[in-house]
Design a protein around this motif. Structure first.
Motif, PDB file in Angstrom:
ATOM      1  N   MET A 139      37.719  41.759  41.824  1.00 38.44           N
ATOM      2  CA  MET A 139      37.396  40.352  41.992  1.00 38.44           C
ATOM      3  C   MET A 139      36.606  40.135  43.285  1.00 38.44           C
ATOM      4  O   MET A 139      36.862  40.776  44.295  1.00 38.44           O
ATOM      5  N   GLU A 143      35.990  34.402  43.724  1.00 39.58           N
ATOM      6  CA  GLU A 143      36.929  34.395  42.595  1.00 39.58           C
ATOM      7  C   GLU A 143      38.382  34.400  43.091  1.00 39.58           C
ATOM      8  O   GLU A 143      39.233  33.693  42.547  1.00 39.58           O
ATOM      9  N   ARG A 147      41.129  31.454  42.571  1.00 35.98           N
ATOM     10  CA  ARG A 147      42.401  31.777  41.921  1.00 35.98           C
ATOM     11  C   ARG A 147      43.596  31.391  42.783  1.00 35.98           C
ATOM     12  O   ARG A 147      44.610  30.918  42.282  1.00 35.98           O
TER      13      ARG A 147
END
Length: 184
Positions: A139, A143, A147
């Motif tokens: 990731m 990202e 998240r």
């Protein structure tokens, strides 16, 4: 990490010390067995059987290096025996050669490296460990930030501080640092 004193406890029959060893190495043993038998349930059975054999023969081994070697070789042998017994892998076992030997050794190094790295990451503060694990899964910073509901700068700071800590903690494992620097 398994210490000499922990291994001495295992040799003397301390089941709690053995449980710690089991928890540290069992996932790696399952992955290795799965490479051979291609079945999650059977791989778990094989890994468990290897630990049972280790427990039954624990007084024969002097140090933890031989225990790890014992487990890796035992999982490989149990996996191959399973394939032979069930005749699912008769062609596979007949074709074993030097390439398979090198493949097996590479898998051992890979699994041991992953175990050492994961243990070091697990010792980080919780949020830092989460960021590092997500980074290792591929990731990107934005990202991870999305998240976790934090800013990209927070992710960068957590990664930077984690890398400083891991460099100190893994200073004797140069190859892991190379992996970290290349992957994150």
């Amino acid at each position: 990490m398994t210490t000499k004193s922990q291994f001495q406890k295992i040799k003397s029959g301390d089941s709690k010390a053995f449980e710690v060893l089991f928890n540290q190495l069992y996932p790696s043993m399952c992955v290795l067995a799965r490479e051979y038998v291609k079945d999650d349930g059977m791989a778990e059975d094989i890994a468990q059987e290897a630990f049972v054999k280790l427990w039954n023969a624990r007084d024969r081994y002097e140090n933890i290096t031989s225990v790890k070697s014992f487990l890796y070789v035992m999982v490989k042998n149990l996996s191959l025996n399973y394939l032979k017994r069930d005749k699912l892998g008769s062609k596979f076992t007949e074709s074993l050669d030097k390439e398979d030997y090198y493949y097996f050794n590479n898998r051992i190094v890979e699994e041991e490296t992953y175990r050492i790295l994961q243990q070091a990451i697990d010792d980080l503060p919780r949020k830092s460990a989460v960021v590092m694990n997500l980074s290792l899964q591929g990731m990107r910073n934005h990202e991870i930030a999305e998240r976790l509901g934090v800013s990209v700068n927070t992710v960068k700071t957590l990664k930077y501080n984690s890398m400083k800590t891991l460099r100190v903690k893994l200073k004797h494992y140069f190859f892991i640092l190379l992996l970290l620097l290349g992957e994150i």
